[in-house]
Design a protein around this motif. Structure first.
Motif, PDB file in Angstrom:
ATOM      1  N   ILE A  45       0.858  -1.185   0.000  1.00  0.00           N
ATOM      2  CA  ILE A  45       0.000   0.000   0.000  1.00  0.00           C
ATOM      3  C   ILE A  45       0.895   1.236   0.000  1.00  0.00           C
ATOM      4  CG2 ILE A  45      -1.766   1.285   1.270  1.00  0.00           C
ATOM      5  CD1 ILE A  45      -2.627  -1.430   2.490  1.00  0.00           C
ATOM      6  N   SER A  46       0.790   2.055  -1.014  1.00  0.00           N
ATOM      7  CA  SER A  46       1.622   3.248  -1.099  1.00  0.00           C
ATOM      8  C   SER A  46       0.981   4.404  -0.340  1.00  0.00           C
ATOM      9  CB  SER A  46       1.851   3.654  -2.553  1.00  0.00           C
ATOM     10  OG  SER A  46       0.613   3.975  -3.158  1.00  0.00           O
ATOM     11  N   GLY A  47       1.817   5.269   0.195  1.00  0.00           N
ATOM     12  CA  GLY A  47       1.328   6.466   0.870  1.00  0.00           C
ATOM     13  C   GLY A  47       1.096   6.321   2.354  1.00  0.00           C
ATOM     14  N   LEU A  48       1.436   5.173   2.929  1.00  0.00           N
ATOM     15  CA  LEU A  48       1.241   5.004   4.365  1.00  0.00           C
ATOM     16  C   LEU A  48       2.172   5.937   5.132  1.00  0.00           C
ATOM     17  CD1 LEU A  48       0.979   1.111   4.681  1.00  0.00           C
ATOM     18  CD2 LEU A  48      -0.887   2.779   4.809  1.00  0.00           C
ATOM     19  N   ASN A  49       1.623   6.554   6.192  1.00  0.00           N
ATOM     20  CA  ASN A  49       2.412   7.459   7.013  1.00  0.00           C
ATOM     21  C   ASN A  49       1.668   7.653   8.325  1.00  0.00           C
ATOM     22  OD1 ASN A  49       4.320   9.312   7.914  1.00  0.00           O
ATOM     23  ND2 ASN A  49       4.258  10.543   6.048  1.00  0.00           N
ATOM     24  N   ASP A  50       2.298   8.336   9.253  1.00  0.00           N
ATOM     25  CA  ASP A  50       1.631   8.745  10.481  1.00  0.00           C
ATOM     26  C   ASP A  50       0.322   9.436  10.089  1.00  0.00           C
ATOM     27  OD1 ASP A  50       0.753  10.040  12.751  1.00  0.00           O
ATOM     28  OD2 ASP A  50       2.599  11.147  13.094  1.00  0.00           O
ATOM     29  N   SER A  51      -0.783   8.982  10.662  1.00  0.00           N
ATOM     30  CA  SER A  51      -2.093   9.504  10.264  1.00  0.00           C
ATOM     31  C   SER A  51      -2.193  11.011  10.449  1.00  0.00           C
ATOM     32  CB  SER A  51      -3.196   8.810  11.065  1.00  0.00           C
ATOM     33  OG  SER A  51      -3.044   9.053  12.454  1.00  0.00           O
ATOM     34  N   LYS A  52      -1.488  11.553  11.432  1.00  0.00           N
ATOM     35  CA  LYS A  52      -1.558  12.995  11.690  1.00  0.00           C
ATOM     36  C   LYS A  52      -0.883  13.808  10.592  1.00  0.00           C
ATOM     37  CE  LYS A  52       0.400  12.508  15.758  1.00  0.00           C
ATOM     38  NZ  LYS A  52       0.458  11.024  15.796  1.00  0.00           N
ATOM     39  N   LYS A  53      -0.036  13.176   9.791  1.00  0.00           N
ATOM     40  CA  LYS A  53       0.667  13.875   8.718  1.00  0.00           C
ATOM     41  C   LYS A  53      -0.090  13.813   7.397  1.00  0.00           C
ATOM     42  CE  LYS A  53       5.207  13.029  10.788  1.00  0.00           C
ATOM     43  NZ  LYS A  53       6.509  12.334  10.648  1.00  0.00           N
ATOM     44  N   LEU A  54      -1.226  13.136   7.385  1.00  0.00           N
ATOM     45  CA  LEU A  54      -2.027  12.989   6.174  1.00  0.00           C
ATOM     46  C   LEU A  54      -3.243  13.898   6.236  1.00  0.00           C
ATOM     47  CD1 LEU A  54      -1.975   9.085   6.060  1.00  0.00           C
ATOM     48  CD2 LEU A  54      -0.627  10.602   4.607  1.00  0.00           C
ATOM     49  N   THR A  55      -3.735  14.300   5.093  1.00  0.00           N
ATOM     50  CA  THR A  55      -4.983  15.068   5.068  1.00  0.00           C
ATOM     51  C   THR A  55      -6.143  14.141   5.417  1.00  0.00           C
ATOM     52  OG1 THR A  55      -5.419  14.601   2.739  1.00  0.00           O
ATOM     53  CG2 THR A  55      -4.068  16.542   3.238  1.00  0.00           C
ATOM     54  N   GLU A  56      -7.237  14.733   5.837  1.00  0.00           N
ATOM     55  CA  GLU A  56      -8.413  13.926   6.163  1.00  0.00           C
ATOM     56  C   GLU A  56      -8.874  13.127   4.942  1.00  0.00           C
ATOM     57  OE1 GLU A  56     -12.963  14.436   7.921  1.00  0.00           O
ATOM     58  OE2 GLU A  56     -11.709  16.206   7.565  1.00  0.00           O
ATOM     59  N   LYS A  57      -8.844  13.756   3.781  1.00  0.00           N
ATOM     60  CA  LYS A  57      -9.249  13.063   2.552  1.00  0.00           C
ATOM     61  C   LYS A  57      -8.362  11.855   2.286  1.00  0.00           C
ATOM     62  CE  LYS A  57      -9.880  13.760  -2.432  1.00  0.00           C
ATOM     63  NZ  LYS A  57      -9.754  14.717  -3.568  1.00  0.00           N
ATOM     64  N   ARG A  58      -7.046  12.027   2.450  1.00  0.00           N
ATOM     65  CA  ARG A  58      -6.119  10.922   2.190  1.00  0.00           C
ATOM     66  C   ARG A  58      -6.285   9.827   3.231  1.00  0.00           C
ATOM     67  NH1 ARG A  58      -4.407   7.616  -1.154  1.00  0.00           N
ATOM     68  NH2 ARG A  58      -2.198   7.049  -1.140  1.00  0.00           N
ATOM     69  N   ARG A  59      -6.507  10.197   4.481  1.00  0.00           N
ATOM     70  CA  ARG A  59      -6.739   9.191   5.530  1.00  0.00           C
ATOM     71  C   ARG A  59      -7.958   8.343   5.201  1.00  0.00           C
ATOM     72  NH1 ARG A  59      -5.439  13.346   9.337  1.00  0.00           N
ATOM     73  NH2 ARG A  59      -7.660  13.759   9.682  1.00  0.00           N
ATOM     74  N   ASN A  60      -9.024   9.004   4.767  1.00  0.00           N
ATOM     75  CA  ASN A  60     -10.248   8.274   4.446  1.00  0.00           C
ATOM     76  C   ASN A  60     -10.049   7.330   3.264  1.00  0.00           C
ATOM     77  OD1 ASN A  60     -11.966   9.263   6.480  1.00  0.00           O
ATOM     78  ND2 ASN A  60     -12.336  11.148   5.342  1.00  0.00           N
ATOM     79  N   GLN A  61      -9.258   7.764   2.286  1.00  0.00           N
ATOM     80  CA  GLN A  61      -8.959   6.893   1.145  1.00  0.00           C
ATOM     81  C   GLN A  61      -8.161   5.671   1.586  1.00  0.00           C
ATOM     82  OE1 GLN A  61      -6.869   9.727  -1.300  1.00  0.00           O
ATOM     83  NE2 GLN A  61      -8.701  10.358  -2.431  1.00  0.00           N
TER      84      GLN A  61
END
Length: 206
Positions: A45-61
Motif C-alpha cells: 500500500i503506497s502512501g502510508l504514514n503517520d495519520s496525523k501527517k495525512l490530510t483527512e481526505k487521504r486518511r479516508n482513502q
C-alpha cells in the motif's frame, strides 16, 4: 512488510507482523481507540504514514485501501468508564490487547507505536515514532484515527454545543468554554484534570 526499520530493531523472522497504534489518549471525552494491522506483502500500500501527517481526505482513502488489502485488521477500544477506573495508560494498553486479540490471524510478532508494550502473549517491541517508520503501525494509526474521528463526528450530531466534529474532544479553548457553559455528559472522562477542575468548581459554587 515493514518499510523503514532502524538498525536497533531486533526481532525474529516472523511470518505475521502486526502493527498497533492508538488514538485518543489526550481528549477529554470518548473512548481511546486502537487498531492492529497485519499487511499483505503481496499487496503493498503506497502512501502510508503517520495519520496525523495525512490530510483527512487521504486518511479516508487509505482507510478503505487498508481494510480491503490487509491480511487482517482489528479495532480495539477502552471505554470512558475504563479510562476513569484504570487511568488512561492502562486503559490504552488494554485497548491494544483487545485489538491484537481481535485479529483473525494470530501474529507472531507485534510492533507498537511508542515506548512501551502490553503483554500480547507473543513477542513484541515498542517503536518510538513507529507510525512514521513502520508500515504496519502507519496503517494501524490510520484505521484508529479515522474510526475515532468518525465517532466524534457522530457524537457531534447529538451534542452539537461542544464542537466535537472540529476538535475531536481535545481540550481546545473552544471546547473548555463549551464545557463551562453546558456542563458534561456521560462521554466525558471525569478523571481528567480539566474536567475534574470544572466539576469541583461547580460543586463549590452550589
Amino acid at each position: 512488510m515493514t518499510k523503514q526499520l532502524i538498525d536497533s530493531f531486533t526481532y525474529p523472522q516472523a511470518n505475521y507482523i502486526a502493527g498497533v497504534d492508538e488514538v485518543g489518549r489526550g481528549p477529554l471525552c470518548g473512548d481511546v481507540v486502537t487498531a492492529a494491522v497485519i499487511l499483505d506483502p503481496s499487496k503493498p500500500i503506497s502512501g502510508l504514514n503517520d495519520s496525523k501527517k495525512l490530510t483527512e481526505k487521504r486518511r479516508n482513502q487509505l482507510f478503505e485501501v487498508i481494510k480491503n488489502n490487509a491480511l487482517s485488521w482489528s479495532i480495539g477500544r477502552a471505554s470512558v468508564e475504563e479510562i476513569d477506573r484504570l487511568n488512561i495508560l492502562h486503559a490504552t494498553m488494554l485497548a491494544m490487547q483487545r485489538a491484537v486479540k481481535g485479529l483473525s490471524i494470530q501474529p507472531d510478532f507485534v510492533l507498537v507505536d511508542g515506548n512501551r508494550c502490553p503483554d500480547f502473549g507473543v513477542a513484541s517491541q515498542a517503536v518510538v515514532k513507529g507510525d512514521s517508520l513502520v508500515a504496519e503501525i502507519s496503517a494501524a494509526s490510520i484505521l484508529a484515527k479515522v474510526t475515532r474521528d468518525r465517532e466524534m463526528e457522530e457524537l457531534d450530531k447529538r451534542y452539537p454545543q461542544y464542537g466535537l466534529a472540529k476538535h475531536k474532544g481535545y481540550p481546545t479553548k473552544q471546547h473548555l468554554e463549551a464545557i463551562q457553559q453546558y456542563g458534561i455528559n456521560q462521554y466525558y472522562r471525569t478523571s481528567f484534570a480539566p474536567i475534574k477542575a470544572i466539576l469541583n468548581k461547580h460543586k463549590n459554587s452550589i
